[in-house]
Write an enzyme that holds these catalytic residues in place. Structure first.
Site, PDB file in Angstrom:
ATOM      1  CG  ASP A 136      34.735  33.254  40.492  1.00 10.38           C
ATOM      2  OD1 ASP A 136      35.619  32.445  40.354  1.00 10.38           O
ATOM      3  OD2 ASP A 136      33.961  33.805  39.562  1.00 10.38           O
ATOM      4  CG  ASP A 265      51.891  27.849  37.063  1.00 10.71           C
ATOM      5  OD1 ASP A 265      52.280  28.511  36.057  1.00 10.71           O
ATOM      6  OD2 ASP A 265      50.494  28.099  37.196  1.00 10.71           O
TER       7      ASP A 265
END
Length: 498
Positions: A136, A265
Site C-alpha cells: 500500500d 538493499d
C-alpha cells in the site's frame, strides 16, 4: 521559494532562507528512478516530533515546526522538490530479488548545510510507487517511531547512521498484522545509494550503467578518489566501501546492536546504518539472539552480522566486476577481515578500559563474551558497572550474576590485567564511561513510547529522545530508563511489517 498545493508558505520560506537545494540523484539516467507524486495521507494529520537539533545542523531556521506536517503528509511540496522513487535490487535473506526499489518512499531533493554538507531528504510512507509490489506504500506509526528513535540513538552513540528530520501521524487506517494507523517521516542521509543500486545496474542495465553509477557515487561521496586513473579509482572505491562497512558493523557488535534485516538493499554505500526495521539492542547477552521474528533460520542473528557484512560486500564485488579485475576485488575483500579484526578488538579494549595491548587480550575479550552468554548477563549494565568499578566497587557487576563466584573469578583475572596499565583508576573510569553507555534504546522502552503515541500522547517520545541524546551521562533524574526490561519486554522479537 514557493509551495505547490496548500502548505502555509511564510514560515517554511523563512526556514529555507539562504539554503541551497540540489537534485544530484537526477543526474543519473532515468532508468535509476521513476517520477512519482506523494499520495496524501487521509484524515487528521499531526506533527509527532520535529528534530530541532538536526534542523539546526542543516541551517534551517524553524519557528513553527507544525507547518511541516503538510510536507510529511504528502499534501504539499516546496518549489524545487521533484520526488522520485529510486530503483534498485538486492539479495533478501540470501536470495536475489529483481523487483525491489522504493516501494513507499520518495527522494524529495537535497539541501546544503552551512558547512557545505549535502543531504538527501527522503519521505518514507509516501504512498504507492512502481516498486510497491502490491504493497500500500504506507508506513505505520509503530515503525516510524522506531526508526526515529533508533536513528537518533545511534547518532548519539557515535555510530554512522541516517537520521530523521520529522515525523507525522494520521488516523488513516492501514492493515498489517492488525489494523494500524498511517504515519510518515522525512529521513535525512548523505546519500540513499545502496549496494542494491549497483546490483541493479550490473544485472539489468549493463557495464556502462555500472560505470556511470560508480563515477556518480565517487564524484559526490568519495571525492578524494575522483582524480585517480580508472585502474586505481574503482578498486580504491570498493576497498573504502568494504572498510567502512566493516567499521560500522564492528561498532554494532561492540554496542550490542542487532540490525535484524541485513539484506544487501539495506546496505548503505557510504557505511551508514540504514533502514531500521526489526532492530534490537541486546538486553541479556545472547550471541545467537534473533530480533526479527521473520528470520526463522537466524541468518541475521547478532553473532552472524560480521559474516553477513562480508557476504554483502561479495555481492557488491560481483556487481563491480566489470570495472575491477578479479585480483583487485579479492585484495579489497581481504580488507574486510583486516579492518574488522583491527577495529573490533580496539573498541573492545576501550570498553574494558585497556589503554595498551597485551598478548592475551583477545582471549580475555572472547572469554568475557562467553561468560556473558552462558550466564545471560545484561550486556549494557555489565560494561557500565565495570566502568564505575573504581568509584562504586564490584557490586554493580557481581549483582548481575546469579552465581557471584563466576563474577569474582572474572574480576580477579581482570584486575591482574589492569596491573600492567598506566592509567590511574580515576582516569580509567572517565575513559570507560565515555564509551560504555548507561542508556540504550531497549525494545521495551520503544514499545512504551509507541503505546502512548497510539493514544495521542507524544510526551514519552520526547522524554526518551532527551535521554538518548546523552547515553554516556549519569542523568540521575532518568535512571529508570537504565533498568533491565520487565518480563514482557525481554528478548522481544520484532515484526518486519512496517
Amino acid at each position: 521559494m514557493a509551495y505547490s498545493q496548500s502548505a502555509p508558505a511564510s514560515s517554511l520560506m523563512t526556514a529555507f532562507s539562504g539554503i541551497q537545494t540540489t537534485r544530484r540523484y537526477l543526474e543519473l539516467p532515468d532508468t535509476f528512478y521513476s517520477h512519482v507524486q506523494p499520495t496524501p495521507l487521509r484524515g487528521n494529520v499531526r506533527l509527532v516530533h520535529f528534530n530541532k537539533d538536526l534542523a539546526g545542523e542543516m541551517g534551517l531556521s524553524v519557528d513553527s515546526p507544525e507547518d511541516w506536517a503538510e510536507i510529511g503528509a504528502g499534501r504539499a511540496l516546496l518549489e524545487g522538490m521533484e520526488p522520485v522513487a529510486m530503483k534498485y535490487t538486492g539479495h533478501q535473506f540470501g536470495m536475489y530479488n529483481p523487483e525491489l526499489g522504493d516501494g513507499r518512499g520518495l527522494l524529495l531533493w537535497e539541501t546544503q548545510d552551512p558547512d557545505g554538507r549535502i543531504r538527501d531528504w527522503h519521505l518514507k510512507g509516501a504512498g504507492q510507487t512502481p516498486y510497491s509490489r502490491f504493497g500500500d506504500g504506507r508506513a505505520v506509526l509503530r515503525s516510524t517511531i522506531r526508526e526515529y528513535l533508533c536513528s537518533e540513538a545511534m547518532y548519539y552513540l557515535g555510530i554512522p547512521t541516517t537520521r530523521a528530520l520529522f515525523l507525522v501521524s494520521s488516523n488513516e487506517p492501514v492493515r498489517r498484522e492488525t489494523i494500524e494507523t498511517a504515519a510518515a517521516l522525512v529521513r535525512v542521509a548523505d546519500t540513499h545509494i545502496r549496494f542494491g543500486h549497483f546490483e541493479y545496474a550490473a544485472n539489468h542495465l549493463g557495464p556502462e550503467a555500472v560505470r556511470t553509477l560508480a563515477d556518480h557515487t565517487i564524484g559526490y561521496h568519495f571525492p578524494d578518489l575522483a582524480e585517480l586513473p580508472a585502474a586505481e579509482r574503482y578498486p580504491a572505491f570498493f576497498g573504502e566501501v568494504v572498510r567502512r562497512t566493516a567499521r560500522t558493523i564492528s561498532q554494532w557488535q561492540v554496542v550490542g546492536f542487532c540490525h535484524g534485516v541485513m539484506n544487501s538493499d539495506n546496505m548503505s554505500i557510504i557505511g551508514d546504518t540504514f533502514d531500521y526495521g526489526p532492530y534490537a539492542f541486546l538486553d541479556d547477552f545472547d550471541a545467537r539472539y534473533i530480533c526479527n521474528h521473520t528470520d526463522q533460520g537466524g541468518r541475521y542473528a547478532y553473532n552472524r552480522q560480521p559474516e553477513i557484512g562480508f557476504i554483502n560486500c561479495q555481492y557488491l564485488a560481483h556487481a563491480l566486476s566489470s570495472l575491477i579485475d578479479t585480483d583487485d576485488l579479492r585484495r579489497s575483500m581481504r580488507e574486510y577481515e583486516t579492518t574488522y579484526n583491527s577495529v573490533f578488538p580496539a573498541l573492545m579494549r576501550e570498553k574494558l578500559g585497556l589503554s595498551g595491548e597485551a598478548e592475551d587480550d583477545q582471549g580475555l575479550i572472547m572469554d568475557t563474551f562467553s561468560m556473558l552468554h552462558e550466564h545471560s548477563v545484561d550486556y549494557t549494565r555489565f560494561f557500565r558497572g565495570l566502568s564505575t568499578l573504581p568509584s562504586r566497587g564490584p557490586g554493580p557487576v557481581r549483582d548481575l550474576f546469579v552465581d557471584r563466584s563466576v563474577a569474582d573469578a572474572w574480576l580477579e583475572r581482570y584486575e591482574r590485567r589492569l596491573e600492567s596499565e598506566s592509567l590511574t583508576p580515576e582516569e580509567r573510569e572517565r575513559a570507560m564511561c565515555r564509551v560504555n553507555p548507561k542508556y540504550i534504546l531497549r525494545n521495551y522502552l520503544a514499545q512504551q513510547v509507541i503505546e502512548a503515541a497510539r493514544e495521542g500522547d507524544y510526551a514519552p517520545l520526547d522524554e526518551l529522545l532527551t535521554v538518548l541524546k546523552q547515553p554516556f551521562d549519569e542523568q540521575p533524574e532518568y535512571v529508570r530508563y537504565a533498568q533491565v526490561p520487565p518480563d514482557w519486554g525481554r528478548r522481544m522479537s520484532i515484526s518486519c511489517s512496517s
